[in-house]
Write a protein that holds these residues in place. Structure first.
Motif, PDB file in Angstrom:
ATOM      1  N   GLU A   1       1.702   3.130  -3.305  1.00  0.00           N
ATOM      2  CA  GLU A   1       1.776   3.248  -4.765  1.00  0.00           C
ATOM      3  C   GLU A   1       0.564   4.007  -5.319  1.00  0.00           C
TER       4      GLU A   1
ATOM      5  N   LYS B   1      -1.426  -6.029  -2.959  1.00  0.00           N
ATOM      6  CA  LYS B   1      -0.908  -4.706  -3.311  1.00  0.00           C
ATOM      7  C   LYS B   1      -1.682  -4.124  -4.494  1.00  0.00           C
TER       8      LYS B   1
ATOM      9  N   ARG C   1       2.004  -1.195   0.900  1.00  0.00           N
ATOM     10  CA  ARG C   1       2.709  -0.791  -0.319  1.00  0.00           C
ATOM     11  C   ARG C   1       1.719  -0.358  -1.408  1.00  0.00           C
TER      12      ARG C   1
ATOM     13  N   GLU D   1      11.522   0.269  -7.172  1.00  0.00           N
ATOM     14  CA  GLU D   1      10.541  -0.154  -8.158  1.00  0.00           C
ATOM     15  C   GLU D   1      11.102  -1.294  -9.008  1.00  0.00           C
TER      16      GLU D   1
ATOM     17  N   LEU E   1       7.520  -4.720  -6.643  1.00  0.00           N
ATOM     18  CA  LEU E   1       7.201  -3.340  -6.254  1.00  0.00           C
ATOM     19  C   LEU E   1       6.949  -2.474  -7.479  1.00  0.00           C
TER      20      LEU E   1
ATOM     21  N   MET F   1       9.593  -4.239   4.807  1.00  0.00           N
ATOM     22  CA  MET F   1       9.699  -3.321   3.689  1.00  0.00           C
ATOM     23  C   MET F   1      10.255  -1.969   4.147  1.00  0.00           C
TER      24      MET F   1
ATOM     25  N   SER G   1       2.182  -5.670   1.999  1.00  0.00           N
ATOM     26  CA  SER G   1       1.789  -5.535   0.602  1.00  0.00           C
ATOM     27  C   SER G   1       0.605  -4.577   0.463  1.00  0.00           C
TER      28      SER G   1
END
Lengths: 646, 214
Positions: free
Chosen positions: A27, A150, A23, A9, A184, A3, A20
């Motif tokens: 986020e 995630k 991420r 997005e 994402l 990543m 994940s």
């Protein structure tokens, strides 16, 4: 391959479970992330370090897991979202602080990610961190696929802020090191400013000092937080049921075992007979949700790794609710339907479900199976060993030679790192290392052995320890040995990096996790400050190492030897060979030598070949790393090395 | 809209020895399949992979569902072996009468063979064993081709090209190029495209690559 910042997005990408999780933290607007490397957790901090930026995201490899958790907690106290990451046994290291932190509570959302290793694929234990959630009275979340990893991590920060306490997210190797599709989400703009508000009364969770005292009041408050979490879990989208309204068998599961359970039902074509209650919120269990699903049927199988954690909790709830839900028959770990050790897989779960429902799992034709057995029986094994050019092979060879000359039955207390193979696989360490436990424990155990002289113990005691392990946990043990005047020889195997897990930085290096220049803390200077003699050597200098060790083994008290040589896989070593090595066939006497094929049978570097036809040793130039060490081991002097051209 | 697979899930094992680019091969192939709209799960064993051990990636491909990172025993549809005896090792656990197998013939000797304790099977014996256990078996001198391209590690990409040539998955050179351009410095793309094309052609034309001593 992993990543990066370019990915936008809404994109559906393939991410490793650990990526994940990273991420999800991004986020959620994580600002501080700290961890200590350990398989299978390391890629979370590594991924986050690529997103680090002054004032937006600070990432560090801490000296150990307890410090990592303290660093993350400070960010939380200052109102920032923070993350600490470790492998299962790291939670043990951090647990003393965790006990107090969960009492004091947190401010900015704070997540503890623990990556467990069922089956010990890359560990010397299969310890379970889930029990810490119960022990420490904090909520536990377990993702069951890559995308959910995630989403769950992101939500965990909201939960932490809702209850003002740490939330634990637990992954396993088959989740962390597996990959799958992830969509994402957006990365939030930075808004938080760090400020530790501490001018209020102790009863003020927003402005007071942060402590676990007064203990009884804080403990009561902590349990209220946990009840609040359980109430939120009742409607959590992370708990789902799939299957018939009234199945014959209800499977209750979590984490990677959810995927195994689905596969098992599919293999048995039992979709009409068994249902799966997949739990993402595994402590505390939401009682009303469990009641609703336990009512579906009488037979319940709990599928989890490794110990019966869910199973025990489900049984407690079922006992409390027995009047309403009726008596159940439980299958799982306690009754032996599933093994209590090792990791699970689709076949083990299919066998368990098949046994309960009376369905035979699909089998390949007997004729093919027979052919398979006959044709694949005699394959050569692939034993794990030190890499060609590995300084550890040289260090243990030097130790072996010194101990052989010493004649008193000396032994090495081993530790955690690649050099643990010296304890695990007899061939890799020449039968020198005889104990292997936790990070830094080799030194602590040696400190104990080193006081047994008055009981008649005459064996010299050695401890080995890698550079990263030294900072992590060996320092207190070494100080203990010095202060108690234990008789030990402490050997730091300094290969300039956390090599086992992928060259993460540590305090002995001049760079940090974010690639910034950092002050070094020198092992030799630290040991010197403890007031004991320190010798620095090169493990590739066989005679020097042996002579030094034989001298040190004779001396009382603590002696420190630092064997310094970079890992053979380090970037600067991979580029070119230092020596060109060859076997002089005229000098190699082969089987007739009387050396018992020391080079290939005992030393066993993958770069040294035994040529069966010519009955001589030879060098595989593709595999040989050019360290030149083997030139010193051949009693006939047949292995020749010469400095390679610059 | 995803394209048709012969099985759901379609199960691929990529196997080899640490340092052969096994993980890279599994990620390249899986990323191509994600771009085609499939749900892909990769299960990997690494951690000790750089220390001489066998490495195995399980890839599950499905139009709709996320499958377990471990393939059930006896249920591989395609085995891609970067090292010949690893093909046989994987067949022992995941083989079945309809499995297809691609084998790179370049041997990497285990320590026991190097030291003279174990014997490595002959190329003839390896071919015979794999052919007896697979519905379709193809043998490639992928490492030799990669060396000719300037880097033995490209053997993994020759093998991914061979997967494409086999025609069991909807992946082609254009898709490979899209994926590889995202990861590789531009200077290395060309060699990768060559490697892919060599593997693809070798299998698609049903003409084995020129065999050399291995």
């Amino acid at each position: 391959m992993s990543m990066d910042r370019e990915q936008k997005e809404g994109a559906e990408v393939l991410l490793m479970g650990n990526e994940s999780i990273a991420r999800g933290a991004l986020e959620a607007g994580v600002r501080v992330a700290a961890g200590y490397p350990g398989t299978p957790s390391s890629e979370i901090i590594e991924t986050l370090s690529r997103f680090s930026e002054a004032g937006k995201l600070y990432v560090e490899w801490s000296t150990n897991e307890k410090v990592a958790m303290e660093v993350a907690a400070a960010a939380s106290f200052a109102g920032l979202r923070s993350l600490c990451v470790m492998k299962q046994n790291g939670v043990n290291v951090a647990s003393d602080f965790l006990l107090h932190l969960t009492g004091s509570g947190t401010r900015g959302g704070m997540i503890l990610v623990s990556c467990d290793d069922p089956g010990a694929l890359s560990s010397v234990n299969e310890g379970e961190s889930r029990h810490f959630a119960r022990l420490m009275e904090i909520p536990l979340l377990e993702p069951a696929d890559f995308w959910e990893a995630k989403e769950m991590t992101r939500w965990a920060f909201d939960l932490s802020e809702a209850i003002r306490n740490v939330v634990m997210v637990r992954s396993v190797t088959r989740m962390s090191h597996a990959s799958g599709n992830v969509v994402l989400g957006p990365l939030p703009a930075v808004t938080a400013k760090a400020q530790f508000l501490c001018d209020g009364p102790v009863s003020d969770p927003d402005r007071g000092p942060v402590t676990s005292a007064p203990v009884i009041q804080k403990h009561r408050l902590q349990q209220e937080k946990l009840r609040k979490a359980a109430a939120l879990f009742e409607d959590s989208p992370f708990n789902t049921y799939e299957g018939p309204e009234t199945p014959e068998l209800l499977i209750i599961t979590s984490s990677a075992c959810t995927l195994y359970s689905r596969e098992a039902i599919s293999l048995l074509r039992a979709e009409g007979r068994a249902g799966i209650l997949k739990l993402g919120t595994t402590w505390p269990l939401p009682p009303a949700l469990l009641k609703r699903h336990l009512r579906r049927t009488e037979k319940v199988l709990i599928v989890e790794e490794v110990l019966p954690f869910l199973e025990d909790q489900v049984k407690i709830l079922a006992a409390e609710q027995a009047r309403e839900i009726g008596i159940k028959t439980f299958y799982g770990k306690n009754d032996g339907t599933l093994p209590m050790v090792g990791e699970l897989n689709p076949d083990l779960v299919a066998a368990a479900v098949g046994q309960i429902l009376g369905i035979d799992p699909p089998a390949i034709p007997a004729e093919y199976r027979e052919k398979l057995r006959a044709l694949t029986a005699a394959l050569p094994k692939r034993e794990q060993t030190f890499c060609p050019g590995c300084p550890h092979r040289a260090s243990f060879w030097g130790i072996r030679e010194a101990l052989q000359r010493d004649h008193r039955g000396g032994f090495v207390c081993g530790d955690i790192g690649c050099y643990a193979m010296a304890s695990l696989f007899p061939a890799a360490g020449f039968h020198t290392a005889k104990t292997l436990h936790a990070m830094g424990s080799g030194t602590g155990i040696a400190s104990g052995f080193g006081k047994l002289g008055p009981f008649g113990m005459e064996q010299p005691v050695l401890a080995v320890c890698g550079d990263s392990t030294f900072y992590h946990a060996a320092i207190p043990a070494l100080i203990n040995a010095v202060h108690q005047n234990a008789d030990i020889t402490f050997i730091a195997l300094d290969n300039s990096g956390t090599a086992m897990t992928g060259f993460q930085s540590h305090p002995g290096l001049d760079v940090n996790a974010m690639g910034e220049a950092s002050p070094k803390v020198d092992i030799a200077a630290l040991c010197g400050a403890m007031g004991v003699p320190v010798t620095i050597g090169d493990p590739f200098d066989l005679i020097g190492t042996r002579v030094t060790l034989n001298r040190l083994l004779e001396e009382p008290g603590v002696k420190v030897l630092i064997l310094k040589q970079s890992c053979a896989l380090s970037p600067e070593k991979k580029v070119k060979k230092r020596f060109l090595v060859r076997v002089d066939e005229a000098l190699c006497r082969g089987e007739a030598c009387g050396c018992n094929r020391l080079c290939t049978r005992i030393f066993r570097c993958p770069g040294l070949l035994w040529n069966r036809e010519r009955k001589k040793a030879e060098i595989d130039e593709v595999i040989c790393a050019g360290c030149g060490f083997c030139a010193g081991i051949c009693p006939a002097g047949a292995i020749r090395s010469e400095e390679a051209a610059k | 809209m995803t394209e048709h697979l012969t099985k759901d899930p379609y199960n691929i094992v990529i196997t080899g020895v640490g340092g052969q680019g096994n993980v890279m091969a599994s990620r390249v192939l899986s990323n191509m399949l994600v771009r085609k709209g499939f749900r892909v799960t990769i299960g990997e064993t690494f951690g000790m992979s750089q220390r001489g051990g066998s490495v195995m990636s399980h890839i599950r491909v499905s139009p709709t569902a996320v499958w377990s990172p471990q393939i059930p025993k006896g249920m591989a549809n395609l085995i891609v072996a970067l090292e010949p005896i690893e093909a046989i090792r994987v067949l022992a656990d995941y083989g079945n009468p309809s499995v297809k197998v691609l084998v790179n013939l370049r041997a990497i000797y285990p320590v026991g063979v190097i030291t003279g304790e174990d014997e490595y099977p002959s190329e003839g014996k390896i071919r015979e064993t794999v052919a007896a256990l697979a519905a379709e078996a193809r043998f490639l001198a992928a490492t030799e081709e990669a060396i000719r391209l300037g880097n033995p590690i490209l053997g993994n990409i020759v093998m991914i090209g061979a997967v494409s040539g086999l025609g069991v998955l909807p992946i082609d050179r254009e898709l490979f190029e899209t994926v590889i351009r995202e990861w590789m410095p531009a200077a290395r793309v060309e060699a990768n495209l060559h490697a892919f094309a060599i593997g693809q052609a070798a299998v698609a034309l049903k003409s084995p690559l020129p065999q050399r001593e291995v």
